[in-house]
Enzyme design. Structure first.
Site, PDB file in Angstrom:
ATOM      1  N   HIS A   1      -4.230   0.756  -2.482  1.00  0.00           N
ATOM      2  CA  HIS A   1      -4.294  -0.433  -1.643  1.00  0.00           C
ATOM      3  C   HIS A   1      -3.312  -1.482  -2.168  1.00  0.00           C
ATOM      4  O   HIS A   1      -3.001  -1.510  -3.373  1.00  0.00           O
ATOM      5  CB  HIS A   1      -5.717  -1.000  -1.618  1.00  0.00           C
ATOM      6  CG  HIS A   1      -6.664  -0.153  -0.818  1.00  0.00           C
ATOM      7  ND1 HIS A   1      -7.700  -0.673  -0.073  1.00  0.00           N
ATOM      8  CD2 HIS A   1      -6.705   1.192  -0.642  1.00  0.00           C
ATOM      9  CE1 HIS A   1      -8.340   0.312   0.535  1.00  0.00           C
ATOM     10  NE2 HIS A   1      -7.771   1.454   0.192  1.00  0.00           N
TER      11      HIS A   1
ATOM     12  N   ASN B   1       0.823  -1.218   0.000  1.00  0.00           N
ATOM     13  CA  ASN B   1       0.000   0.000   0.000  1.00  0.00           C
ATOM     14  C   ASN B   1       0.852   1.261   0.000  1.00  0.00           C
ATOM     15  O   ASN B   1       1.987   1.278   0.481  1.00  0.00           O
ATOM     16  CB  ASN B   1      -0.981   0.003   1.181  1.00  0.00           C
ATOM     17  CG  ASN B   1      -0.292  -0.075   2.535  1.00  0.00           C
ATOM     18  OD1 ASN B   1       0.772  -0.656   2.676  1.00  0.00           O
ATOM     19  ND2 ASN B   1      -0.911   0.528   3.532  1.00  0.00           N
TER      20      ASN B   1
ATOM     21  N   GLU C   1       0.360   5.501   0.771  1.00  0.00           N
ATOM     22  CA  GLU C   1      -0.459   6.652   1.175  1.00  0.00           C
ATOM     23  C   GLU C   1       0.338   7.903   0.839  1.00  0.00           C
ATOM     24  O   GLU C   1       1.546   7.957   1.076  1.00  0.00           O
ATOM     25  CB  GLU C   1      -0.745   6.588   2.686  1.00  0.00           C
ATOM     26  CG  GLU C   1      -1.521   5.323   3.070  1.00  0.00           C
ATOM     27  CD  GLU C   1      -1.487   5.027   4.565  1.00  0.00           C
ATOM     28  OE1 GLU C   1      -0.849   5.791   5.322  1.00  0.00           O
ATOM     29  OE2 GLU C   1      -2.087   4.014   4.965  1.00  0.00           O
TER      30      GLU C   1
ATOM     31  N   CYS D   1     -11.203  -2.863  -2.768  1.00  0.00           N
ATOM     32  CA  CYS D   1     -10.334  -3.757  -3.544  1.00  0.00           C
ATOM     33  C   CYS D   1     -11.143  -4.803  -4.303  1.00  0.00           C
ATOM     34  O   CYS D   1     -10.801  -5.166  -5.424  1.00  0.00           O
ATOM     35  CB  CYS D   1      -9.337  -4.457  -2.627  1.00  0.00           C
ATOM     36  SG  CYS D   1      -8.097  -3.325  -1.999  1.00  0.00           S
TER      37      CYS D   1
ATOM     38  N   CYS E   1     -10.581  -5.563   1.265  1.00  0.00           N
ATOM     39  CA  CYS E   1     -11.689  -4.661   1.589  1.00  0.00           C
ATOM     40  C   CYS E   1     -12.622  -4.509   0.387  1.00  0.00           C
ATOM     41  O   CYS E   1     -12.312  -4.937  -0.728  1.00  0.00           O
ATOM     42  CB  CYS E   1     -11.153  -3.293   2.029  1.00  0.00           C
ATOM     43  SG  CYS E   1     -10.648  -2.242   0.651  1.00  0.00           S
TER      44      CYS E   1
ATOM     45  N   GLU F   1      -3.695  -4.500  -2.834  1.00  0.00           N
ATOM     46  CA  GLU F   1      -4.278  -5.325  -3.892  1.00  0.00           C
ATOM     47  C   GLU F   1      -4.269  -4.580  -5.223  1.00  0.00           C
ATOM     48  O   GLU F   1      -3.998  -5.160  -6.286  1.00  0.00           O
ATOM     49  CB  GLU F   1      -5.732  -5.695  -3.523  1.00  0.00           C
ATOM     50  CG  GLU F   1      -5.856  -6.618  -2.321  1.00  0.00           C
ATOM     51  CD  GLU F   1      -5.862  -5.895  -0.965  1.00  0.00           C
ATOM     52  OE1 GLU F   1      -5.342  -4.753  -0.882  1.00  0.00           O
ATOM     53  OE2 GLU F   1      -6.359  -6.491  -0.002  1.00  0.00           O
TER      54      GLU F   1
END
Ligand code: THU
Ligand code: ZN
Length: 339
Positions: free
Chosen positions: A141, A128, A130, A171, A168, A143
């Site tokens: 993410h 991931n 950010e 994703c 999630c 994924e």
């Protein structure tokens, strides 16, 4: 993806990124050496303790190669499987701690690692990202990262994805575009493989907006520059735009990031039928850049190629995200004609 890859102090992030000079940041972030310990072999021992020495040696060689772009080629996967005497899902799950070391999560400190298997048999590492100081919607993410990497490597499809916990909802929706029949297998350690269709029943997929296929196989569209291109970075961005997937907006776009070590990292825009989970081209390119061992501090140029007069533009979000990770670099935007 409820669980975080355990930290172990193995962190590729330049935690002082905003304060250090670019050079110092670059030093702290070289590939593999960035695994933070003096001896990278030691790092792999800590990250992959259940692997055999021979496997760690193979992986180290791959990670150290200047050509490493997040892909474990099918041939190496085959060798790892025979040395390890593991099943493929077990191998993929076993590699998650390594994938997690690439995570850049300055907001949550929640580090995610992912591994995907492409149709070619190659494996990909994902994590991931950010973007510091920017809206959470700019995040990538784990994924998304790993599937975008398979996409950037020209895979014709993705058959499985290993994650530390079930992905999630965001994703699952992103995956629906890359596996519209819901066949991609989700591998979580200790659980039976699950197909996307059972994690996302009654999915809103590409067919709901009249498409018969999803993002795979990767296709090329004709895009023509206004004047001939002699600049390798602009050419790389154009190539990334040609490979982008934008069936809903028609706004193909691509990014090329040039870095001081002399490399160029490409990112194609990957759109989603539900719009919001679409992955902007800068985010796709940042995944490629980070996994190749370059980091924000070594970015020297960023070029965005977009279609002239398209319904949407990536320009303002790209400028915002780029400003956050590499304040001194001004986005170069180029428009081209479709066809
Ligand atoms: N995250 C993932 O990478 N995958 C998921 O499925 C859940 C969440 C990341 C996004 C963000 O960087 C952090 O975890 C906290 O949500
Ligand atoms: Zn997610």
């Amino acid at each position: 993806m409820a669980k975080m890859i355990s930290g172990k102090g193995v962190d590729r992030r330049c935690v002082l990124g905003m304060m250090l000079s670019a050079g110092a940041c670059a030093l702290a972030l070289r590939p593999v050496a960035a695994l933070a310990f003096d001896d990278p072999k030691d790092d792999l021992l800590k990250l992959l303790p259940s692997f055999k020495d021979e496997s760690r040696r193979m992986l180290l060689q791959l990670l150290r190669s200047p050509e490493f772009t997040g892909q474990i080629p099918a041939g190496v996967v085959k060798d790892l499987l025979s040395v390890e005497r593991r099943t493929l899902p077990d191998l993929m799950n076993g590699l998650l701690p390594l994938a997690g070391t690439f995570s850049h999560a300055p907001i949550s400190n929640f580090r995610v690692g992912t591994v995907a298997r492409g149709a070619s048999g190659s494996l990909y590492l994902g994590f991931n990202i950010e973007i510091p100081g920017q809206p959470l919607g700019f995040s990538v993410h784990g994924e998304q990262a790993v599937l975008s990497s398979a996409y950037m490597h020209g895979e014709q499809g993705v058959s499985a994805i290993a994650v530390t916990a079930a992905p999630c909802g965001h994703c699952r929706q992103f995956m629906q575009e890359l596996s519209p029949n819901g066949a991609i297998e989700i591998l979580v350690e200790g659980a039976a493989p699950t197909r996307l269709e059972s994690l996302l029943p009654q999915a809103f997929g590409p067919k709901d907006l009249g498409r018969t296929e999803g993002a795979f196989p990767v296709r090329e569209t004709k895009l023509t520059p206004k004047t001939p291109i002699s600049d390798a970075v602009v050419q790389a961005a154009l190539d990334a735009a040609r490979k982008s997937y934008a069936p809903y907006s028609g706004a193909r776009s691509g990014i090329a990031i040039a870095t001081r070590p002399g490399r160029i990292h490409q990112g194609s825009y990957i759109e989603n039928v539900a719009f919001n989970p679409s992955l902007p081209p800068l985010e796709t390119a940042l995944v490629q850049m980070i996994v190749a061992g370059d980091d924000y501090g070594v970015i020297s140029r960023v070029v965005l190629v977009e279609v002239n007069g398209a319904k949407i533009t990536q320009r303002s979000v790209t400028e915002a995200a780029l400003g956050a990770v590499s304040a001194g670099v001004k986005l170069e935007a180029v428009t081209v004609a479709e066809g």
